[in-house]
Write a protein that holds these residues in place. Structure first.
Motif, PDB file in Angstrom:
ATOM      1  N   UNK A   1       6.422 -11.903 -34.109  1.00 57.09           N
ATOM      2  CA  UNK A   1       5.840 -10.588 -33.879  1.00 57.09           C
ATOM      3  C   UNK A   1       4.324 -10.530 -33.842  1.00 57.09           C
ATOM      4  N   UNK A   2       3.639 -11.647 -34.033  1.00 56.29           N
ATOM      5  CA  UNK A   2       2.187 -11.673 -33.886  1.00 56.29           C
ATOM      6  C   UNK A   2       1.851 -11.656 -32.396  1.00 56.29           C
ATOM      7  N   UNK A   3       0.685 -11.118 -32.053  1.00 55.54           N
ATOM      8  CA  UNK A   3       0.186 -11.203 -30.677  1.00 55.54           C
ATOM      9  C   UNK A   3      -0.591 -12.502 -30.541  1.00 55.54           C
ATOM     10  N   UNK A   4      -0.310 -13.252 -29.485  1.00 59.50           N
ATOM     11  CA  UNK A   4      -0.994 -14.522 -29.251  1.00 59.50           C
ATOM     12  C   UNK A   4      -2.313 -14.270 -28.525  1.00 59.50           C
ATOM     13  N   UNK A   5      -3.423 -14.618 -29.182  1.00 58.78           N
ATOM     14  CA  UNK A   5      -4.751 -14.476 -28.597  1.00 58.78           C
ATOM     15  C   UNK A   5      -5.413 -15.830 -28.397  1.00 58.78           C
ATOM     16  N   UNK A   6      -4.714 -16.884 -28.750  1.00 59.03           N
ATOM     17  CA  UNK A   6      -5.223 -18.239 -28.561  1.00 59.03           C
ATOM     18  C   UNK A   6      -5.449 -18.456 -27.067  1.00 59.03           C
TER      19      UNK A   6
ATOM     20  N   UNK B   1       1.881 -23.755 -34.155  1.00 57.71           N
ATOM     21  CA  UNK B   1       1.816 -22.769 -35.231  1.00 57.71           C
ATOM     22  C   UNK B   1       1.663 -21.368 -34.651  1.00 57.71           C
ATOM     23  N   UNK B   2       0.745 -21.213 -33.702  1.00 55.63           N
ATOM     24  CA  UNK B   2       0.505 -19.906 -33.094  1.00 55.63           C
ATOM     25  C   UNK B   2       1.717 -19.412 -32.317  1.00 55.63           C
ATOM     26  N   UNK B   3       2.383 -20.297 -31.581  1.00 58.93           N
ATOM     27  CA  UNK B   3       3.570 -19.900 -30.822  1.00 58.93           C
ATOM     28  C   UNK B   3       4.708 -19.491 -31.752  1.00 58.93           C
TER      29      UNK B   3
ATOM     30  N   UNK C   1      -7.048 -16.283 -32.882  1.00 64.25           N
ATOM     31  CA  UNK C   1      -5.859 -16.977 -32.386  1.00 64.25           C
ATOM     32  C   UNK C   1      -4.640 -16.058 -32.387  1.00 64.25           C
ATOM     33  N   UNK C   2      -4.584 -15.192 -33.388  1.00 68.23           N
ATOM     34  CA  UNK C   2      -3.438 -14.303 -33.542  1.00 68.23           C
ATOM     35  C   UNK C   2      -3.920 -12.925 -33.966  1.00 68.23           C
ATOM     36  N   UNK C   3      -3.092 -11.915 -33.669  1.00 71.70           N
ATOM     37  CA  UNK C   3      -3.384 -10.550 -34.093  1.00 71.70           C
ATOM     38  C   UNK C   3      -2.079  -9.909 -34.506  1.00 71.70           C
TER      39      UNK C   3
END
Length: 173
Positions: free
Chosen positions: A106-111, A98-100, A126-128
């Motif tokens: 266009x979300x930043x992955x913080x997971x 989901x995060x990938x 998880x996302x920003x």
């Protein structure tokens, strides 16, 4: 010898009266707490967007794509297709996929990006994206919901006390 009263050995729940006998003591459920909890939860705005639904087909497609990308990697040269797919399944679990997928949008992955706060390591989000951070959990029990709420609370505290080197978000989702 040691003796105990029978009522100390019995756990009994009587739903109609909303009472519980546990270790010899009677407890009555406090409906005021549940009403307060419901009111508090009702204050949280909920925005549903079907674009972020994650189906079993989405998961299968993503894992198949990863298999096609990785099956020729020398790391997997001695493994059967079934073993490779099992490895991919473990590495690319539902929440991570989901995060990938959001990262591709266009979300930043913080997971898996831990932050150190006073000797403790936490995952802020998880996302920003833009002025919002997102905590993502997938599960079937209240403990999964509790974890995502706890993660969000820790993030709020981290920003409140300026422990995190990231612009302060306006929304925590």
């Amino acid at each position: 010898t040691h003796t105990r009263q029978l009522r100390e050995l019995i756990d009994f729940l009587y739903d109609d009266e909303r009472v519980l006998l546990n270790s010899g003591k009677w407890y009555k459920y406090n409906d005021d707490f549940l009403a307060y909890l419901k009111e508090s939860l009702d204050e949280i705005s909920v925005i549903y967007d079907s674009a972020y639904d994650l189906t079993e087909n989405d998961l299968t497609r993503y894992r198949n794509r990863k298999y096609d990308e990785l099956c020729h990697n020398p790391v997997y040269s001695e493994m059967s297709e079934e073993s490779i797919r099992g490895s991919i399944q473990r590495k690319f679990y539902d929440e991570y996929i989901f995060n990938l997928l959001r990262e591709e949008e266009g979300f930043e992955l913080w997971d898996r990006k831990p932050a150190s706060i006073g000797g403790s390591v936490i995952e802020i989000c998880d996302l920003k994206k833009d002025d919002a951070i997102y905590s993502v959990k997938r599960g079937k029990s209240s403990s999964d919901l509790c974890y995502v709420v706890t993660q969000s609370e820790m993030a709020i505290d981290a920003f409140k006390h300026r422990f995190v080197e990231m612009p302060r978000p306006k929304k925590i989702v």
